[in-house]
Design an enzyme around this catalytic site. Structure first.
Site, PDB file in Angstrom:
ATOM      1  N   ASP A 194     -13.999   6.588  -3.970  1.00  0.00           N
ATOM      2  CA  ASP A 194     -13.459   5.093  -3.758  1.00  0.00           C
ATOM      3  C   ASP A 194     -13.513   4.670  -5.241  1.00  0.00           C
ATOM      4  O   ASP A 194     -14.555   4.719  -5.854  1.00  0.00           O
ATOM      5  CB  ASP A 194     -14.342   4.452  -2.805  1.00  0.00           C
ATOM      6  CG  ASP A 194     -13.909   3.134  -2.502  1.00  0.00           C
ATOM      7  OD1 ASP A 194     -12.843   3.273  -1.597  1.00  0.00           O
ATOM      8  OD2 ASP A 194     -14.262   2.020  -2.738  1.00  0.00           O
ATOM      9  N   GLU A 251      -9.558   8.367  -5.615  1.00  0.00           N
ATOM     10  CA  GLU A 251      -8.591   7.139  -5.413  1.00  0.00           C
ATOM     11  C   GLU A 251      -8.296   6.344  -6.604  1.00  0.00           C
ATOM     12  O   GLU A 251      -9.327   5.874  -7.293  1.00  0.00           O
ATOM     13  CB  GLU A 251      -9.234   6.085  -4.326  1.00  0.00           C
ATOM     14  CG  GLU A 251      -8.295   5.099  -4.044  1.00  0.00           C
ATOM     15  CD  GLU A 251      -9.001   3.856  -3.649  1.00  0.00           C
ATOM     16  OE1 GLU A 251      -8.304   3.082  -2.828  1.00  0.00           O
ATOM     17  OE2 GLU A 251     -10.103   3.532  -3.804  1.00  0.00           O
TER      18      GLU A 251
HETATM   19  C1  GLC Z   1     -10.825   1.204  -1.628  1.00  0.00           C
HETATM   20  C2  GLC Z   1     -10.712   1.399   0.068  1.00  0.00           C
HETATM   21  C3  GLC Z   1     -10.719   0.033   0.288  1.00  0.00           C
HETATM   22  C4  GLC Z   1     -11.833  -0.697  -0.072  1.00  0.00           C
HETATM   23  C5  GLC Z   1     -12.061  -0.935  -1.512  1.00  0.00           C
HETATM   24  C6  GLC Z   1     -13.221  -1.340  -1.846  1.00  0.00           C
HETATM   25  O1  GLC Z   1      -9.643   0.682  -2.302  1.00  0.00           O
HETATM   26  O2  GLC Z   1      -9.615   2.155   0.106  1.00  0.00           O
HETATM   27  O3  GLC Z   1     -10.435  -0.062   1.643  1.00  0.00           O
HETATM   28  O4  GLC Z   1     -11.627  -2.158   0.563  1.00  0.00           O
HETATM   29  O5  GLC Z   1     -11.880   0.438  -2.125  1.00  0.00           O
HETATM   30  O6  GLC Z   1     -14.349  -0.315  -1.427  1.00  0.00           O
END
Ligand code: GLC
Length: 530
Positions: A194, A251
């Site tokens: 994440d 991500e």
């Molecule tokens: C990422 C996740 C999202 C979350 C954020 C904070 O972007 O995909 O859903 O709110 O991180 O953890």
């Protein structure tokens, strides 16, 4: 096909809270996921990625983790998790989990200890406490700092309930090494990381300069070192038997490919989601540019950028492609604010074409639950039922991401559409008009989105070109995307207003809409045998 499994895998994103509810609480759970594995194997996926299922006060739907090595009771138990991994394994499906390293929940024991400890204490040094805040803003709206009763401020780049870790304190990397091993020991095939570019902050915490090229909480060099150490951990698990070499998928939201390039190293995670495909407007030119950009990055680095059309943070593809595409280029989400006219029929036609485009491209793809059914964004959630912290932190100005997280419709004509075995109040409401979008309805309609996905995934498994087959663009009209894959395969997508003719001597293997007299209608894609 050769190469590690993750290179051209189809990964299905399971949002556990909204997938299937085995105990009629209105929230999905791990046993619910286990109960639907025949659906996933018939669909033809190679792996599932599970969004967070850890103990959490759910202020950000589980991305606020209170304990990284356990299962929230609402989702079940560790035994349920082990059962899920083993049931997946017996069907050849790998399990990828979500690791949330930038921040934890304010309920995490370390943060509770930090609040109970004085300024300057070790407990506070695991987080980012300061006497004066800087100008950073939370991604969810409002300032990124909250003051504690003793006057210090702590940093949270998301909700105030999600304090950022101080990755320069040795306890933090040490804890995450334990977390990785804990889940790898239980048989997971990889991790989705994440907000992977955020963990380290410029130690001087300078104010953000909106015009500067560098953001002081992105892309610090230490984060690349960290992923090298994670790669060594991933590689310490056997690669020669199921689930095979372990992967890590970062991500990272980027617009400049140069920013993402350093993350694509073989001794790193080594995958980064390709969100650029998902965020691009529906035009041949813009899609071709983002496809080429990702292919170049992958070719240069030997790494992989799984294609994505949707996830739990972004407006559903059917709705996104059903609005004036000019709005997609604008920073405000007009669609979610109810300020865009959504033509769901048009969006569905395009989403079908987009699916064939994505699945014909070389490399892995990630498919968000429900996109295979063609569910649109649910725009009718009453304010009182909204959950996303974005909604609350912007006083409703941003309506947030709940509309793409609605519990899956499995069967029946009315909510909960088989999501639970009996009538329940689901954690987010389901629309009244989804009866024709359920899994059961999709399976019985030969022209459904679901059957299109099933057919495409079957062909993708069977056609020799759709593994490692070389891709070459065919130069056709300005409003077409067309390419071949070797041997003997082509994909053509028509973005224009007029039908276009198909290459001569080709035969249709699969089409996203009706193709008559070798004419490909607008907003339609076709797979061809050459
Ligand atoms: C990422 C996740 C999202 C979350 C954020 C904070 O972007 O995909 O859903 O709110 O991180 O953890």
């Amino acid at each position: 096909m050769g190469g590690p499994w993750w290179r051209d895998a189809i990964v299905y994103q399971v949002y556990p809270r909204s997938f299937a509810d085995s105990d009629a609480t209105g929230e999905g759970d791990l046993r619910g996921v286990s109960s639907k594995l025949s659906y996933l194997s018939d669909l033809g996926v190679n792996a599932i990625w599970l969004n967070p299922f850890y103990p959490s006060p759910m202020r950000d739907s589980g991305y606020d983790v209170a304990d990284y090595c356990s299962v929230d009771p609402r989702f079940g138990t560790l035994t349920d998790f082990d059962d899920l991994v083993s049931a997946c394994g017996s069907r050849g499906i790998r399990v990828v989990i979500d690791i949330v390293p930038n921040h934890c929940s304010c309920q995490h024991p370390w943060f509770r200890e930090a609040l109970a400890s004085p300024p300057g204490s070790t407990a506070r040094e695991r987080f980012i406490f300061r006497d004066t805040p800087n100008n950073w803003q939370s991604t969810f709206g409002g300032p990124a700092w909250t003051q504690t009763p003793d006057g210090q401020w702590y940093l949270h780049l998301f909700d105030a309930s999600q304090p950022d870790f101080n990755w320069r304190h040795p306890d933090v990397p040490a804890m995450f090494e334990r977390v990785l091993r804990f889940w790898l020991d239980r048989g997971v095939a990889g991790v989705r990381v994440d907000m992977a570019n955020m963990l380290f902050k410029d130690p001087t915490l300078p104010d953000l300069d909106e015009h500067a090229a560098e953001v002081p909480y992105y892309d610090q060099p230490e984060v690349l070192q960290l992923y090298r150490s994670w790669r060594r951990i991933l590689d310490s698990y056997p690669a020669d038997s199921f689930p095979g070499p372990r992967t890590g998928v970062a991500e990272i939201w980027f617009t400049d490919p140069r920013k993402v390039r350093p993350y694509l190293t073989r001794d790193g995670l080594p995958q980064v989601f390709n969100f650029r495909l998902m965020l691009a407007p529906w035009t041949a030119g813009e899609l071709r540019a983002v496809i080429d950009e990702a292919r170049a990055l992958a070719a240069d680095t030997g790494c992989s950028m799984p294609w994505v059309l949707g996830n739990h943070d972004i407006t559903r593809v059917v709705s996104r492609l059903g609005i004036d595409q000019e709005l997609i280029r604008q920073p405000t989400d007009a669609l979610r604010r109810g300020e865009a006219h959504v033509d769901v029929a048009l969006g569905t036609r395009r989403a079908r074409a987009a699916a064939l485009l994505m699945l014909a491209l070389p490399g892995a793809a990630c498919l968000y639950q429900g996109d295979e059914l063609g569910v649109p964004e649910y725009l009718g959630i009453p304010a009182a039922r909204r959950e996303d912290p974005t909604f609350y932190r912007t006083a409703g100005a941003a309506i947030g991401r709940d509309g793409c997280r609605i519990p899956m419709p499995w069967s029946g004509d009315t909510p909960p559409y088989g999501f639970a075995g009996e009538p329940v109040r689901t954690w987010l409401p389901q629309p009244a008009d989804w009866a024709r979008l359920t899994v059961a309805a999709g399976l019985s309609d030969p022209d459904s989105m679901l059957n299109l996905y099933r057919a495409a995934l079957r062909l993708r498994r069977e056609h020799p070109a759709l593994g490692a087959g070389e891709m070459t663009w065919l130069e056709r009209g300005a409003h077409e995307l067309a390419f071949t894959r070797q041997p003997g395969f082509a994909c053509v997508v028509n973005f224009g207003d007029e039908p276009v003719s198909l290459p001569s001597g080709s035969r249709v293997l699969l089409a996203s809409g009706p193709v008559d007299d070798a004419l490909l209608p607008c907003d339609t894609a076709v797979w061809l045998g050459l």
